[in-house]
Structures are given as C-alpha cells and as structure tokens.
Scaffold this active site. Sequence first.
Site: not given
Length: 414
Positions: A83, A223, A315, A319, A411
């Site tokens: 992804h 998001y 979250p 990570k 990221y």
Amino acid sequence: MTKSQNTRTAGNTADVVILGAGPAGLLLANLLHREGIDCAVLERATPVHIRTRARAGFLAANTVRILDRHGLSGNLHRDGRLHGSCEFRTDDGHFRLDYAGLGLREQHTVYPQQDLVGDLLDQYLDAGGRVHFETEALAVHGIDGPRPTVTVRTPDGGGTRSGGGDTNGTAEWTARYVAGCDGRYGASRRSLPPTARHHRRDHGVSWLGLIAEAPPSLDAVGYALHGRGFAGHMARTPQVTRYYLQCERGTRAGELPEERIWDELDTRMRAPEHGPLHRGRILQRAVVDLESDVVEPLRHGSLLLAGDAAGLISPAAAKGANLAVLEAELLARALVDDLAHGDGRALERYSAEALERVWRAQEFSHWMVQLLHARPGPSDDESFFHESIRRARISSLRTSRSHQDWFAENYVGI
C-alpha cells in the site's frame, strides 16, 4: 500437544523471562530461542485472545525487512498487500499523495497485527519455544541483582515457589534478565524504580475505533478533516475495513447506534462529493484517548523494556507495532551478545539506541495529531491560530514536493 498450548518444564527458570506475547515479546522470543538462549514467554491472556485482538495493520518497509532477515515473515507476503497512497479530504478540496513514489520510495504492507502475532507464535512453538498463557505477571523483584524474580498468578496457582505452587495462586519465575513487553499497564512498568522518568502527553483528542465487515471504500488511507471532527479510513482486508471517528472525551464505545455511526462517517468523509461508504456490520468498537508517553531509560538493571512498555505512541501515524519490532531486534542482539558471548556493550547501548528511534517516531506522530485535528476546547484566538497553522500545513503538503518527500520518509519509516 497442539499449537498455542502452554509448554511446561521442571522449575520456573529461564535466562530471559519475557512478559507479554505481542509483537515485541514474540519476536524477541523467536530470536533468542534460535540462538540457544533459554527463554520463556508469560502472557496473561488466552491464545485465542491474542490471535483475534484487532490492533494495528500497517507494517513499515523496515519492519518487513527485519522479519525477512530472520525468516519470520510467516504468511505476510502471501496474505499482506502493498500500500502506497493516502488521501486527504478537507474543506478546501481533496488531494492524494502516492508516497510510494516519494521520499525513500517505500510502501507499507497491510497485514493485521493479530495475524503477525499468530505467525510469530506458531513459529516459536514449532521451534519448541515455551509460552505460558493465562499467566499474569504481578511484579518484578530484585532487578538490581543478578537473579531477578517475577511473581505471577495462574488459574491453578501452578509453578514453583519454594518447591511448589503458592496457596494464594501465585508463583515465581527466576531469570537472568526480564524483558518487559507487557504494555503500558503491565507489571514491568509497575516495577520500575523511582529513578525512572515518565514523559507523558495527552493530546486532548479521542477516537472511536471501528472494525467493520465491509470492503474498503477507497484504495488509499483516507484522512478526512471536517468541522465536526476527524474521520479515518484504513483498509485491513478485502472484506474488513478499520474506521476512526473523532468523538468527545468520555464517549462510551457502545452508546452510538450503527446507523448514526455510518451517517457520521459519510458526512465527515464527504460522501456527497466522493460517494457513500460501503456499509457493513460493525464487528468491534473501542474508544481510544490519544496519548503518548515514553519511559527513560529503557534498562533498569536486569529489567529491560520494549514495545508499549517502553513507550506508548498515538495511533495517528501507525508506528506502535513497527517500533516494537525494531526494539525487539535491538534487544535480542544485545542479549545474545551478553548471554552467549559475554559481551555486555550492546546491552549498555540498548536504551540510548532505541530511544533515539522512539523520539523520532513520537515527533512525527505528534505532527500528525496536530495536522488531523482542530484544537480541542472553546473557539478563541488561540484556536484560530492553531487552525490557521493547520490549514497552512495541509496547503504545503498539497503543493510542496520537498514537504511531500519529508512526509513520505517519516510516514513509512522510523
């Protein structure tokens, strides 16, 4: 004996007693066992629980490299999916970042954490490793000495304490080292000395986390920044999707009916513009208060911390499991050097090396929290300033290639 059953040996002793059968504890156990280090994993839950508890699902490229390097990928490459895109939906429009082509050009592998835990558990048991389920660690004692002990509670009071199980249902394990991989509220943290430093941050934001029996509604991480609060979309499998819905602090997980949840997700994800979400039965729900903390140092004599016991991370940037894997590999190398080769230098460096990575991950996670959420509390000049900064960050992320490269590197990486 079938997989996931407890294994028993004479006497509750091991060179390394590992508290917790999560990603950190099980990876550590696998790496130590294959190097001939006698270790045992103590887990308070049942094997069914750890195999089915839904947690994170995005594995960083470096995490996959670590698992590959040690032959512990399990079913990841067969069942996981690469992804490399995320989509931001805001009042000013939407844009997509194909982060797989930015920064270091790395991708995530979408693989549910419970599946990773199941793979690691199977590989450890197949190799003859020791796991004791339904064994709750209560306290760690004697960490300043050469042989620390762990007091545990088991359903039958099994184990050895001065030659037998205690009448109160407790027992003791003796070790050379105790690896605390038992989370924020486990015995390892409760047993830290007063010299341990705890750094905490409450971000003032709560999420209702949902697992829905519904296919993903977009081919990217979504998001959504909305005046009613944040909403997030994260694919898990072709049949299951995780959603996050920002909620008021103190919200109870079960108080909102499913139809209202889906309507709210549609609103915040801007269904009129992008199309309605695929709806389905909500399988799991939980309210998460976004908090972060770090313990320093990560070594206290014979007690060493890894995973959520070392530091809790929000979250917002996926990570947690990735840090746990990285820390477990560092700790395994250090313990093997010490126990197998008599070289304690890596063990002395473990805390500093792990914390360098922890704080970098915390910094990016904090940046993500600020990016995704309006400032909690009343609307005032300070809130307006925060919101203006947030919109500027989104604008820069939309238009600046250097900002996009920085985002992609942080990221996916640690």
